[in-house]
Scaffold this motif. Sequence first.
Motif, PDB file in Angstrom:
ATOM      1  N   ARG A 292     -22.531 -55.212  17.559  1.00  0.00           N
ATOM      2  CA  ARG A 292     -21.879 -55.074  16.260  1.00  0.00           C
ATOM      3  C   ARG A 292     -20.389 -55.375  16.368  1.00  0.00           C
ATOM      4  N   GLY A 293     -19.837 -55.939  15.286  1.00  0.00           N
ATOM      5  CA  GLY A 293     -18.412 -56.256  15.250  1.00  0.00           C
ATOM      6  C   GLY A 293     -17.818 -55.971  13.892  1.00  0.00           C
ATOM      7  N   TRP A 294     -16.544 -56.296  13.737  1.00  0.00           N
ATOM      8  CA  TRP A 294     -15.838 -56.007  12.487  1.00  0.00           C
ATOM      9  C   TRP A 294     -16.522 -56.638  11.288  1.00  0.00           C
ATOM     10  N   GLY A 295     -17.107 -57.806  11.476  1.00  0.00           N
ATOM     11  CA  GLY A 295     -17.665 -58.529  10.339  1.00  0.00           C
ATOM     12  C   GLY A 295     -18.964 -57.993   9.801  1.00  0.00           C
ATOM     13  N   ASP A 296     -19.671 -57.160  10.571  1.00  0.00           N
ATOM     14  CA  ASP A 296     -20.960 -56.667  10.089  1.00  0.00           C
ATOM     15  C   ASP A 296     -21.068 -55.146  10.113  1.00  0.00           C
ATOM     16  N   LEU A 297     -19.919 -54.473  10.031  1.00  0.00           N
ATOM     17  CA  LEU A 297     -19.909 -53.010  10.009  1.00  0.00           C
ATOM     18  C   LEU A 297     -19.395 -52.520   8.661  1.00  0.00           C
ATOM     19  N   ALA A 298     -20.238 -51.746   7.976  1.00  0.00           N
ATOM     20  CA  ALA A 298     -19.811 -51.103   6.735  1.00  0.00           C
ATOM     21  C   ALA A 298     -19.150 -49.774   7.062  1.00  0.00           C
ATOM     22  N   ALA A 299     -18.443 -49.217   6.097  1.00  0.00           N
ATOM     23  CA  ALA A 299     -17.809 -47.913   6.312  1.00  0.00           C
ATOM     24  C   ALA A 299     -18.848 -46.859   6.689  1.00  0.00           C
ATOM     25  N   SER A 300     -20.050 -46.982   6.155  1.00  0.00           N
ATOM     26  CA  SER A 300     -21.105 -46.020   6.475  1.00  0.00           C
ATOM     27  C   SER A 300     -21.511 -46.095   7.948  1.00  0.00           C
ATOM     28  N   ASP A 301     -21.426 -47.293   8.550  1.00  0.00           N
ATOM     29  CA  ASP A 301     -21.727 -47.430   9.972  1.00  0.00           C
ATOM     30  C   ASP A 301     -20.705 -46.672  10.815  1.00  0.00           C
ATOM     31  N   TRP A 302     -19.441 -46.768  10.422  1.00  0.00           N
ATOM     32  CA  TRP A 302     -18.396 -46.018  11.118  1.00  0.00           C
ATOM     33  C   TRP A 302     -18.644 -44.514  10.983  1.00  0.00           C
ATOM     34  N   ALA A 303     -19.003 -44.084   9.782  1.00  0.00           N
ATOM     35  CA  ALA A 303     -19.251 -42.657   9.558  1.00  0.00           C
ATOM     36  C   ALA A 303     -20.447 -42.172  10.367  1.00  0.00           C
ATOM     37  N   ASP A 304     -21.485 -42.991  10.455  1.00  0.00           N
ATOM     38  CA  ASP A 304     -22.695 -42.590  11.184  1.00  0.00           C
ATOM     39  C   ASP A 304     -22.415 -42.393  12.667  1.00  0.00           C
ATOM     40  N   ILE A 305     -21.694 -43.335  13.283  1.00  0.00           N
ATOM     41  CA  ILE A 305     -21.448 -43.211  14.713  1.00  0.00           C
ATOM     42  C   ILE A 305     -20.457 -42.082  15.001  1.00  0.00           C
ATOM     43  N   TYR A 306     -19.515 -41.859  14.105  1.00  0.00           N
ATOM     44  CA  TYR A 306     -18.577 -40.745  14.274  1.00  0.00           C
ATOM     45  C   TYR A 306     -19.317 -39.412  14.201  1.00  0.00           C
ATOM     46  N   ASN A 307     -20.280 -39.329  13.293  1.00  0.00           N
ATOM     47  CA  ASN A 307     -21.047 -38.090  13.149  1.00  0.00           C
ATOM     48  C   ASN A 307     -21.778 -37.747  14.436  1.00  0.00           C
ATOM     49  N   VAL A 308     -22.419 -38.746  15.032  1.00  0.00           N
ATOM     50  CA  VAL A 308     -23.201 -38.484  16.239  1.00  0.00           C
ATOM     51  C   VAL A 308     -22.308 -38.344  17.473  1.00  0.00           C
ATOM     52  N   ASN A 309     -21.351 -39.237  17.639  1.00  0.00           N
ATOM     53  CA  ASN A 309     -20.565 -39.264  18.869  1.00  0.00           C
ATOM     54  C   ASN A 309     -19.439 -38.237  18.915  1.00  0.00           C
ATOM     55  N   VAL A 310     -18.995 -37.776  17.761  1.00  0.00           N
ATOM     56  CA  VAL A 310     -17.875 -36.830  17.729  1.00  0.00           C
ATOM     57  C   VAL A 310     -18.293 -35.484  17.135  1.00  0.00           C
ATOM     58  N   LEU A 311     -18.837 -35.516  15.925  1.00  0.00           N
ATOM     59  CA  LEU A 311     -19.121 -34.253  15.246  1.00  0.00           C
ATOM     60  C   LEU A 311     -20.232 -33.454  15.907  1.00  0.00           C
TER      61      LEU A 311
END
Length: 265
Positions: free
Chosen positions: A95-114
């Motif tokens: 995955r890269g900048w061109g195919d990542l939606a804001a929801s993708d960022w939120a999903d990985i933050y939820n699992v990897n951080v929260l």
Amino acid sequence: MDLQLAGKKALVTGSSAGLGESVARLLAAEGASVVVHGRDRDKAEQVLKAIEADGGQGTVVVGDLGTDEGAAQVATAAGEVDILVNNAGYFEPARGWGDLAASDWADIYNVNVLSSVRLIQHLVPGMRERGWGRVIQIGSAVGIMPQAGQPHYAASNAARHALASSLARELKETGVTSNAVAPGGILTEVSERNLTALGQAQGWGTTWAEIEPNLLRALAPNDVGRISRPHEIASAVLYLASPLAGSITGTTMQVDGGWYDVPAA
């Protein structure tokens, strides 16, 4: 060397396979009672059976750390622990900048951080009350030196490292330490299979022994000249988890072979 872990109890999240399994098995080999965690009970039970076959002891907990309810269930099932290794997480290398939606960022933050935050909130107050504990985040070298690809993963790991440092300040003078370990690539059974196929397609060789140095030079060069093995990362985690590392807190330990983001000449 005796790491003085006998009698300690450790929860290793995401320990039904890969690096988490290696950490769990090494902790058990050093005498700790290990809580093996995963979302697949059969896989977690297999790890526990391997631990017991080697003379260790532990239990299994199953749950989704991506929700408040799931994390609470895991924490309750684990009970009081002396060592928390927040290893659970995921990455998406394609995955890269061109195919990542804001929801993708939120999903990985939820699992990897929260997911880490949730367990810290449940389990660290008990460590503080008892006057001893270890909290270790498994981060990544890309959290320190991001690349153009998978920016959401790099950002989530930078957050994991910052979380560890902030928690150390919060826990000052309590007997509880907080650190992170930042691996580079890790050679698991799955990654070796996938990277061998990639290397063959790129003409880097036919066997893994031929492919590994060429792959590193092309994609992620390091000074060691090979990809780290799980037990090497796990050994660093064990040291930080032990009483021997009582003076180390608020740090991110890089275990990446001296990785540098510059193609070899």
